[in-house]
Design a protein around this motif. Structure first.
Motif, PDB file in Angstrom:
ATOM      1  N   TYR A  67       0.831  -1.267   0.135  1.00 19.78           N
ATOM      2  CA  TYR A  67      -0.153   0.401  -0.084  1.00 19.78           C
ATOM      3  C   TYR A  67       1.473   1.152   0.009  1.00 19.78           C
ATOM      4  CZ  TYR A  67      -3.289  -3.135   1.495  1.00 19.78           C
ATOM      5  OH  TYR A  67      -4.388  -4.583   1.343  1.00 19.78           O
ATOM      6  N   TYR A  68       0.724   2.195  -0.644  1.00 17.32           N
ATOM      7  CA  TYR A  68       1.384   3.839  -0.673  1.00 17.32           C
ATOM      8  C   TYR A  68       1.066   4.486   0.321  1.00 17.32           C
ATOM      9  CZ  TYR A  68       1.983   1.989  -5.567  1.00 17.32           C
ATOM     10  OH  TYR A  68       2.710   1.770  -6.730  1.00 17.32           O
ATOM     11  N   ASP A  69       2.416   5.167   1.068  1.00 17.44           N
ATOM     12  CA  ASP A  69       2.230   5.404   1.849  1.00 17.44           C
ATOM     13  C   ASP A  69       2.562   7.406   1.866  1.00 17.44           C
ATOM     14  OD1 ASP A  69       1.961   3.793   3.919  1.00 17.44           O
ATOM     15  OD2 ASP A  69       3.490   3.167   3.118  1.00 17.44           O
ATOM     16  N   VAL A  70       1.570   8.637   2.039  1.00 20.12           N
ATOM     17  CA  VAL A  70       2.472   9.782   1.564  1.00 20.12           C
ATOM     18  C   VAL A  70       3.135  10.644   2.349  1.00 20.12           C
ATOM     19  CG1 VAL A  70       1.236  11.572   1.820  1.00 20.12           C
ATOM     20  CG2 VAL A  70      -0.120  10.120   1.018  1.00 20.12           C
ATOM     21  N   VAL A  71       4.205  11.357   2.097  1.00 14.78           N
ATOM     22  CA  VAL A  71       5.410  11.818   2.729  1.00 14.78           C
ATOM     23  C   VAL A  71       5.357  13.208   1.928  1.00 14.78           C
ATOM     24  CG1 VAL A  71       7.964  11.259   2.940  1.00 14.78           C
ATOM     25  CG2 VAL A  71       6.551   9.070   2.261  1.00 14.78           C
ATOM     26  N   LEU A  72       5.452  13.358   2.688  1.00 15.20           N
ATOM     27  CA  LEU A  72       5.637  15.294   3.210  1.00 15.20           C
ATOM     28  C   LEU A  72       6.909  16.429   3.659  1.00 15.20           C
ATOM     29  CD1 LEU A  72       2.438  15.682   4.310  1.00 15.20           C
ATOM     30  CD2 LEU A  72       2.892  15.609   1.953  1.00 15.20           C
ATOM     31  N   SER A  73       7.610  16.997   2.764  1.00 14.71           N
ATOM     32  CA  SER A  73       8.989  17.624   3.749  1.00 14.71           C
ATOM     33  C   SER A  73       7.767  18.325   4.353  1.00 14.71           C
ATOM     34  CB  SER A  73       9.088  18.190   2.626  1.00 14.71           C
ATOM     35  OG  SER A  73      10.715  18.355   3.084  1.00 14.71           O
ATOM     36  N   ASP A  74       8.900  18.870   5.784  1.00 13.37           N
ATOM     37  CA  ASP A  74       8.442  18.833   6.872  1.00 13.37           C
ATOM     38  C   ASP A  74       9.302  20.051   6.664  1.00 13.37           C
ATOM     39  OD1 ASP A  74       7.808  20.064   9.469  1.00 13.37           O
ATOM     40  OD2 ASP A  74       8.695  18.384  11.089  1.00 13.37           O
ATOM     41  N   ILE A  75       8.406  21.285   7.129  1.00 19.34           N
ATOM     42  CA  ILE A  75       8.836  22.721   6.833  1.00 19.34           C
ATOM     43  C   ILE A  75       8.435  23.761   8.185  1.00 19.34           C
ATOM     44  CG2 ILE A  75      10.100  23.115   4.829  1.00 19.34           C
ATOM     45  CD1 ILE A  75       7.407  25.032   4.459  1.00 19.34           C
ATOM     46  N   SER A  76       7.843  23.243   9.164  1.00 21.72           N
ATOM     47  CA  SER A  76       7.576  23.667  10.053  1.00 21.72           C
ATOM     48  C   SER A  76       8.400  24.317  11.728  1.00 21.72           C
ATOM     49  CB  SER A  76       6.501  22.060  11.058  1.00 21.72           C
ATOM     50  OG  SER A  76       7.194  21.926  11.549  1.00 21.72           O
ATOM     51  N   ASN A  77       8.253  24.928  12.814  1.00 19.51           N
ATOM     52  CA  ASN A  77       9.028  25.371  12.897  1.00 19.51           C
ATOM     53  C   ASN A  77       9.977  25.994  12.320  1.00 19.51           C
ATOM     54  OD1 ASN A  77       7.347  24.485  15.131  1.00 19.51           O
ATOM     55  ND2 ASN A  77       8.599  22.474  15.344  1.00 19.51           N
ATOM     56  N   THR A  78      11.447  26.001  12.854  1.00 18.08           N
ATOM     57  CA  THR A  78      12.417  26.253  12.042  1.00 18.08           C
ATOM     58  C   THR A  78      13.408  25.574  10.644  1.00 18.08           C
ATOM     59  OG1 THR A  78      14.251  25.360  13.076  1.00 18.08           O
ATOM     60  CG2 THR A  78      13.316  27.890  13.903  1.00 18.08           C
ATOM     61  N   TYR A  79      12.193  24.286  10.071  1.00 13.06           N
ATOM     62  CA  TYR A  79      13.344  23.679   9.715  1.00 13.06           C
ATOM     63  C   TYR A  79      12.588  23.853   7.997  1.00 13.06           C
ATOM     64  CZ  TYR A  79      11.969  19.657  12.464  1.00 13.06           C
ATOM     65  OH  TYR A  79      12.472  19.439  14.241  1.00 13.06           O
ATOM     66  N   LYS A  80      13.586  23.657   6.969  1.00 14.27           N
ATOM     67  CA  LYS A  80      14.149  23.783   5.995  1.00 14.27           C
ATOM     68  C   LYS A  80      13.932  22.416   5.246  1.00 14.27           C
ATOM     69  CE  LYS A  80      17.049  27.857   6.917  1.00 14.27           C
ATOM     70  NZ  LYS A  80      18.320  28.647   6.312  1.00 14.27           N
ATOM     71  N   VAL A  81      13.997  22.597   3.840  1.00  9.97           N
ATOM     72  CA  VAL A  81      13.806  21.278   2.723  1.00  9.97           C
ATOM     73  C   VAL A  81      15.340  20.931   3.234  1.00  9.97           C
ATOM     74  CG1 VAL A  81      13.354  20.441   0.373  1.00  9.97           C
ATOM     75  CG2 VAL A  81      12.281  22.495   1.355  1.00  9.97           C
ATOM     76  N   GLU A  82      16.864  21.561   3.081  1.00  6.97           N
ATOM     77  CA  GLU A  82      17.592  20.781   3.028  1.00  6.97           C
ATOM     78  C   GLU A  82      18.275  20.090   4.554  1.00  6.97           C
ATOM     79  OE1 GLU A  82      17.546  24.126   0.443  1.00  6.97           O
ATOM     80  OE2 GLU A  82      16.417  24.055   2.466  1.00  6.97           O
ATOM     81  N   ASP A  83      17.192  20.414   5.637  1.00 12.03           N
ATOM     82  CA  ASP A  83      17.230  19.913   7.008  1.00 12.03           C
ATOM     83  C   ASP A  83      16.771  18.096   6.963  1.00 12.03           C
ATOM     84  OD1 ASP A  83      18.492  22.043   7.952  1.00 12.03           O
ATOM     85  OD2 ASP A  83      16.377  22.312   8.415  1.00 12.03           O
ATOM     86  N   LYS A  84      16.177  18.007   6.018  1.00 15.43           N
ATOM     87  CA  LYS A  84      15.141  16.600   5.153  1.00 15.43           C
ATOM     88  C   LYS A  84      14.737  15.968   6.895  1.00 15.43           C
ATOM     89  CE  LYS A  84      19.357  15.814   2.112  1.00 15.43           C
ATOM     90  NZ  LYS A  84      20.663  14.265   1.818  1.00 15.43           N
ATOM     91  N   ARG A  85      13.735  16.506   7.273  1.00 15.46           N
ATOM     92  CA  ARG A  85      12.377  15.867   8.085  1.00 15.46           C
ATOM     93  C   ARG A  85      11.801  15.387   7.045  1.00 15.46           C
ATOM     94  NH1 ARG A  85      14.952  16.797  13.817  1.00 15.46           N
ATOM     95  NH2 ARG A  85      13.297  15.161  14.015  1.00 15.46           N
ATOM     96  N   PHE A  86      10.783  14.736   8.022  1.00 15.18           N
ATOM     97  CA  PHE A  86       9.454  14.232   6.949  1.00 15.18           C
ATOM     98  C   PHE A  86       9.037  13.636   8.021  1.00 15.18           C
ATOM     99  CE2 PHE A  86      13.209  14.124   3.793  1.00 15.18           C
ATOM    100  CZ  PHE A  86      12.571  14.529   3.152  1.00 15.18           C
TER     101      PHE A  86
END
Length: 271
Positions: A199-218
């Motif tokens: 089954y396919y799952d959804v993955v989002l790049s987390d930019i909450s708080n002070t996160y940036k895309v480069e931080d690789k938080r998902f």
């Protein structure tokens, strides 16, 4: 050190406020029309020799073909017209063609995941038909499309936010679930089978708080076939790094030596 994380879908933490049967919050946000869905298909040939990681349905379809018998790997890039794919070999780094040039062409059934292809070589008589099917099969796999909502700020670049994903049944066009309570990168989402259950799952790049895309938080929304809903996985969200899936080994590589083996609903850290 032996680290084990339970990713069995039955024990994921889940908050009832994170979704609703109707899109109750979309009025607060603007529709986003330019969100790309990056869908990773993991396919295996019917006789078991070949494994194909395939990204299709995007402007630059590409994939990696693994010959599990001869331990060969070929990376491909190419084009797609409707359900027809024409892929040509490139080096693993994707910059230039390999010494022997290969082509993988065929028809992908987007609903079933089955793909009839021909694998051929430019400088030899090699021409092998390969029939692919989903590597991890699931009963009654749902067919979803998505609508996206968020916040836009035309006066300040880089401040847009993806705030809500509506999950829509492709057959009756009804909203099955609204994924909310997050701040995510607004240009793309991942749609992939993180735990190799079919089954396919959804993955989002987390930019909450002070996160940036480069931080690789998902942010991980895992599909639960028992409830027909997606639910968040705090366990996975604690791991920093992009989840590179190696379906032929059932492993997830998060980078920086963080490789996990998936077995019996567990993430087993590989030292």
């Amino acid at each position: 050190m032996n680290i084990k994380l339970l990713i069995s879908i039955s024990v994921f933490s889940f908050s009832s406020v994170a979704w609703s049967q109707e899109s109750i919050n979309s009025a607060k946000f603007e529709p986003l029309s330019d969100v790309r869905v990056s869908m990773q298909r993991m396919l295996r040939s019917v006789e078991g020799r070949y494994f194909l990681d395939l990204y299709a349905g995007i402007w630059n379809p590409h994939g990696t073909l693994y010959d599990l018998r001869d331990q060969n790997v070929v990376a491909f890039k190419g084009s797609q017209k409707a359900d027809q794919l024409q892929l040509k070999s490139v080096k693993v780094n994707g910059d230039s063609a390999s010494s022997e040039q290969y082509q993988l062409s065929g028809h992908l059934d987007a609903n079933t995941g089955n793909m009839a292809t021909t694998f051929s070589a430019l400088h030899s008589s090699l021409k092998t038909p390969i029939q692919f099917e989903p590597a991890f099969k699931a009963a009654e796999k749902p067919r979803f499309v998505f609508k996206f909502y968020g916040l836009k700020n035309i006066n300040l670049a880089g401040t847009d936010r993806l705030k809500q994903v509506d999950v829509i049944n492709k057959l009756d066009h009804k909203v099955v679930q609204s994924l909310t309570n997050f701040d995510a990168y607004p240009k793309s989402i991942g749609y992939m089978d993180i735990n190799f259950d079919g089954y396919y799952d959804v993955v989002l790049s987390d930019i909450s708080n002070t996160y940036k895309v480069e931080d690789k938080r998902f942010i991980y929304w895992m599909y639960n076939p028992k409830t027909g809903q997606f639910q968040r996985s705090p366990q996975l969200e604690n791991i920093v790094g992009f989840p590179s899936l190696h379906g032929e080994k059932q492993q997830i590589d998060f980078g920086n030596g963080q490789i996990y083996q998936v077995a019996d609903g567990l993430l087993n850290y590989i030292e």
